[in-house]
Design a protein around this motif. Structure first.
Motif, PDB file in Angstrom:
ATOM      1  N   VAL A  29     -53.285  -5.567 -83.341  1.00 15.92           N
ATOM      2  CA  VAL A  29     -53.325  -4.558 -84.406  1.00 15.92           C
ATOM      3  C   VAL A  29     -54.698  -3.894 -84.479  1.00 15.92           C
ATOM      4  O   VAL A  29     -54.974  -3.110 -85.385  1.00 15.92           O
ATOM      5  CB  VAL A  29     -52.957  -5.170 -85.789  1.00 15.92           C
ATOM      6  N   ILE A  35     -50.551  -0.364 -81.525  1.00 14.01           N
ATOM      7  CA  ILE A  35     -49.630  -0.407 -82.668  1.00 14.01           C
ATOM      8  C   ILE A  35     -48.483   0.589 -82.482  1.00 14.01           C
ATOM      9  O   ILE A  35     -47.314   0.250 -82.667  1.00 14.01           O
ATOM     10  CB  ILE A  35     -50.388  -0.107 -83.987  1.00 14.01           C
ATOM     11  N   VAL A  39     -44.587  -0.649 -82.292  1.00 12.82           N
ATOM     12  CA  VAL A  39     -43.653  -0.239 -83.344  1.00 12.82           C
ATOM     13  C   VAL A  39     -42.545   0.626 -82.727  1.00 12.82           C
ATOM     14  O   VAL A  39     -41.369   0.497 -83.091  1.00 12.82           O
ATOM     15  CB  VAL A  39     -44.393   0.511 -84.478  1.00 12.82           C
ATOM     16  N   SER A 141     -48.299 -11.690 -83.609  1.00 12.80           N
ATOM     17  CA  SER A 141     -48.681 -10.361 -84.068  1.00 12.80           C
ATOM     18  C   SER A 141     -47.829  -9.285 -83.390  1.00 12.80           C
ATOM     19  O   SER A 141     -47.320  -8.362 -84.044  1.00 12.80           O
ATOM     20  CB  SER A 141     -50.163 -10.146 -83.760  1.00 12.80           C
ATOM     21  N   THR A 142     -47.656  -9.438 -82.074  1.00 14.41           N
ATOM     22  CA  THR A 142     -46.829  -8.477 -81.336  1.00 14.41           C
ATOM     23  C   THR A 142     -45.391  -8.498 -81.846  1.00 14.41           C
ATOM     24  O   THR A 142     -44.782  -7.448 -82.084  1.00 14.41           O
ATOM     25  CB  THR A 142     -46.843  -8.831 -79.832  1.00 14.41           C
ATOM     26  N   LEU A 145     -45.057  -6.753 -85.129  1.00 17.34           N
ATOM     27  CA  LEU A 145     -45.087  -5.287 -84.999  1.00 17.34           C
ATOM     28  C   LEU A 145     -43.712  -4.758 -84.559  1.00 17.34           C
ATOM     29  O   LEU A 145     -43.241  -3.739 -85.060  1.00 17.34           O
ATOM     30  CB  LEU A 145     -46.163  -4.855 -84.000  1.00 17.34           C
TER      31      LEU A 145
END
Lengths: 185, 176
Positions: A29, A35, A39, A141-142, A145
């Motif tokens: 991020v 990002i 997304v 985290s990935t 997203l």
């Protein structure tokens, strides 16, 4: 999260670093180019529906981990920054056009671009970190997203929602073009 | 690991501060759960036993220290099995748990050489992993909705990605 994020943990096995989870969590991020692409994978998956709705978010982290593995082991991948920027352009275009290619092609597109993102993360790993904790943070985290993209993509069921998603795709593509110009400049 | 409250809790703490151990148990339990209730029962019985035997062998024999990459490789293989959820014979999850549990037990045995009361520490480790494996297997084996099983498979793919990264981390030129 608190447990994983605690920097004072002692580790039972052989990893040399004591931290890493928060680094891994924050790394994907840390850049808008990452990002946007991640997304967009979720948005596109939402447009494509099952099984690619969950197939793309499975393929991306796996191929990204492969790219990161190449980076960690010192293998060069040419044009990483250009590849990352192009991923924004291509994935944004897919969302904008609401493209529905064959499953294998969708997975291939996402997988190839994931390698560039992963390689950038793998080569930028800070020294003195725990590889396992960094990896856990990085993958979570990935995945989150992608989940955010899928969550936004649920508006696809409504007519205005479909338009909104295509607009979001145009924004991602615009961002990708911006990063591409920067990478080429 | 010295928790300050005795060897049993040293073992409990050791398990919960070793992400490789938690990850492999979690991935194995997901694999067992997705493979059905019978496979889960076998896995929950074999895994702690193999882990305990591995700990004892690692502590009391001259077994050489295992290469670090084995841990990442085990997580990668198990994660791929969870993500792809192939139709496997019921004995396979238990057998895989036996092999990987033994290997991780060996690593624990090597790491616990400072502990004068290995037995209690090993019991602490095994008790902890049984709790994690039981809960994960029980929850996963009872998933009936398609989206629930897909969620478990996505978690498996995350495990595979983490395993691949850990593997690369341990094999990188600078060393782990």
């Amino acid at each position: 999260m608190f447990y994983l994020g605690s920097q004072s943990l002692l580790f039972g096995h052989t990893d040399s670093g004591a931290g890493g989870f928060t680094s891994g969590l924050s790394h994907p991020v840390g850049g808008l180019d990452h990002i946007l692409a991640m997304v967009a994978v979720g948005l596109w998956g939402a447009q494509l529906g099952s099984p690619l709705l969950w197939g793309l978010p499975i393929a991306f982290p796996l191929m990204m981990a492969f790219g990161a593995a190449l980076g960690l082991m010192g293998y060069l991948v040419p044009g990483v920054e250009i590849g990352i920027a192009l991923s924004g352009v291509a994935l944004g275009l897919m969302v904008l056009l609401e493209a529905k290619p064959p499953r294998w092609a969708a997975i291939l597109i996402v997988g190839v671009f994931a390698i560039f993102h992963g390689h950038a993360h793998g080569t930028e790993l800070p020294a003195g970190q725990s590889g396992v904790l960094y990896s856990i943070g990085f993958v979570i985290s990935t995945g989150l997203l992608h989940a955010a993209g899928i969550g936004i993509g649920t508006v696809h069921r409504w007519k205005q929602g479909k338009l909104f998603l295509r607009f979001a795709g145009a924004l991602v593509m615009g961002g990708g073009i911006y990063f591409l110009i920067r990478a080429l400049g | 690991m010295n928790s300050g409250v005795g060897p049993f809790y040293d073992g409990v703490a050791h398990f919960f501060i070793t992400p490789e151990d938690i990850l492999i148990v979690f991935c194995l339990a997901l694999f067992g759960g997705l493979s059905g209730k019978q496979a889960s029962r076998g896995l929950v019985l074999v895994l702690p036993l193999a882990w305990f035997i591995g700990s004892a062998v690692g502590r009391f024999s001259d077994f050489p220290a295992l290469p670090v990459f084995l841990s990442g490789l085990g997580i990668l293989v198990t994660g791929i099995l969870v993500a792809t959820a192939p139709a496997v014979p019921t004995w396979l999850p238990g057998t895989l748990a036996g092999v990987l549990g033994f290997l991780h037990g060996l690593m624990n045995g090597n790491a616990l050489t400072q502990s004068s009361t290995l037995f209690l520490a090993a019991v602490g480790i095994v008790s902890s992993l049984v709790v994690v494996a039981l809960i994960t297997c029980a929850v996963t084996a009872t998933l009936t909705q398609n989206w629930q099983r897909i969620t478990a498979r996505v978690l498996g793919s995350w495990g595979a990605a983490i395993g691949l990264l850990s593997l690369a981390w341990s094999l990188r030129p600078e060393g782990p």
